[in-house]
Design a protein around this motif. Structure first.
Motif, short mmCIF file in Angstrom:
data_model
loop_
_atom_site.label_atom_id
_atom_site.label_comp_id
_atom_site.label_asym_id
_atom_site.label_seq_id
_atom_site.Cartn_x
_atom_site.Cartn_y
_atom_site.Cartn_z
N ARG A 70 0.82 -1.22 0.00
CA ARG A 70 0.00 0.00 0.00
C ARG A 70 0.85 1.27 0.00
O ARG A 70 0.38 2.34 0.41
N LEU A 85 -2.48 9.03 1.10
CA LEU A 85 -3.39 8.43 2.07
C LEU A 85 -4.71 9.18 2.13
O LEU A 85 -4.76 10.40 2.03
N ASP A 89 -7.72 5.56 5.27
CA ASP A 89 -6.43 4.89 5.47
C ASP A 89 -5.87 5.20 6.86
O ASP A 89 -5.42 4.30 7.58
N ASP A 92 -7.73 3.42 9.57
CA ASP A 92 -7.42 1.98 9.62
C ASP A 92 -6.03 1.73 10.19
O ASP A 92 -5.80 0.77 10.94
N GLU A 167 3.64 2.96 5.82
CA GLU A 167 2.46 3.60 5.24
C GLU A 167 2.13 4.90 5.98
O GLU A 167 1.79 5.92 5.37
#
Length: 234
Positions: A70, A85, A89, A92, A167
């Motif tokens: 990702r 993002l 996102d 999460d 991420e």
């Protein structure tokens, strides 16, 4: 882009004679999380493949691996881009962090443990703050929480959270005021460390949960403001 490609060519030596897509993905992952390729940046196959001296197939496999993590996104007829993002996102990511990090603290045994790596991360943040390097403070913050997760002694959990933290760092690179984002968490990490050292696991978990709640609020704000800016730069 020319400057980025020039620097990337310097990583070519890291590939050696056993060049693999995994090694290429390691290099690109580092460059992305360092902000070398900011969110929204298109990664041209020919230029990057030439800079690293790898085949198109190898590079595409590396892109595939990073898309699975990702960090990249493939857009039909447009190419591969560093991911921007969304608010969903960020939500999460923090949901995952709460599940894992709080569980690690909750599950620590009562036997004495060494917290040297956490202490070092706190020192790194303070030293970077004295230099006014707030991006490095953000890196030290990630270091602290990565080492916190490592207290579980689980390689699988470490691997999972490595991707989550990578991420998360995508959002750091669209921040206009990194000091405003990172400075409050220096003292909070130190408080968590003190609670762990004193054996106050419940207090440490409560401090961590509060940290994550506030981090979610701040990162959501960053994401809402920064995503539009990154998309305009595509």
């Amino acid at each position: 882009m020319a400057e980025q490609l020039s620097g990337l060519a310097g990583d070519r030596a890291l590939l050696g004679r056993t060049s693999t897509a995994e090694r290429v993905s390691d290099i690109l992952r580092s460059r992305i999380t360092e902000g070398y390729f900011p969110p929204g940046t298109r990664l041209p196959e020919d230029s990057i493949g030439g800079a690293l001296g790898v085949s198109r197939n190898t590079l595409r496999e590396a892109f595939r691996l990073l898309t699975h993590e990702r960090l990249l996104v493939h857009e039909l007829n447009r190419g591969v881009f560093v991911r921007v993002l969304t608010v969903e996102d960020v939500e999460d990511i923090h949901r995952t962090r709460r599940l894992v990090e709080c569980a690690v603290v909750r599950g620590l045994r009562e036997s004495p443990r060494r917290f040297d790596a956490l202490s070092e991360a706190v020192r790194e943040a303070r030293a970077a703050a004295r230099e006014g390097d707030w991006n490095a403070v953000g890196t030290a913050d990630i270091h602290f929480h990565r080492e916190l997760v490592a207290l579980a002694g689980s390689e699988r959990t470490n691997e999972l959270m490595r991707s989550v933290f990578a991420e998360l760092r995508l959002a750091f690179h669209v921040v206009d005021e990194p000091r405003r984002l990172h400075e409050p968490y220096m003292a909070r990490n130190a408080d968590i460390l003190r609670a762990l050292r004193s054996g106050e696991r419940d207090r440490a978990e409560a401090l961590l949960a509060g940290y994550l709640d506030d981090s979610l609020e701040r990162m959501t704000e960053v994401c809402r403001r920064g995503a539009g800016t990154a998309e305009q730069g595509v």
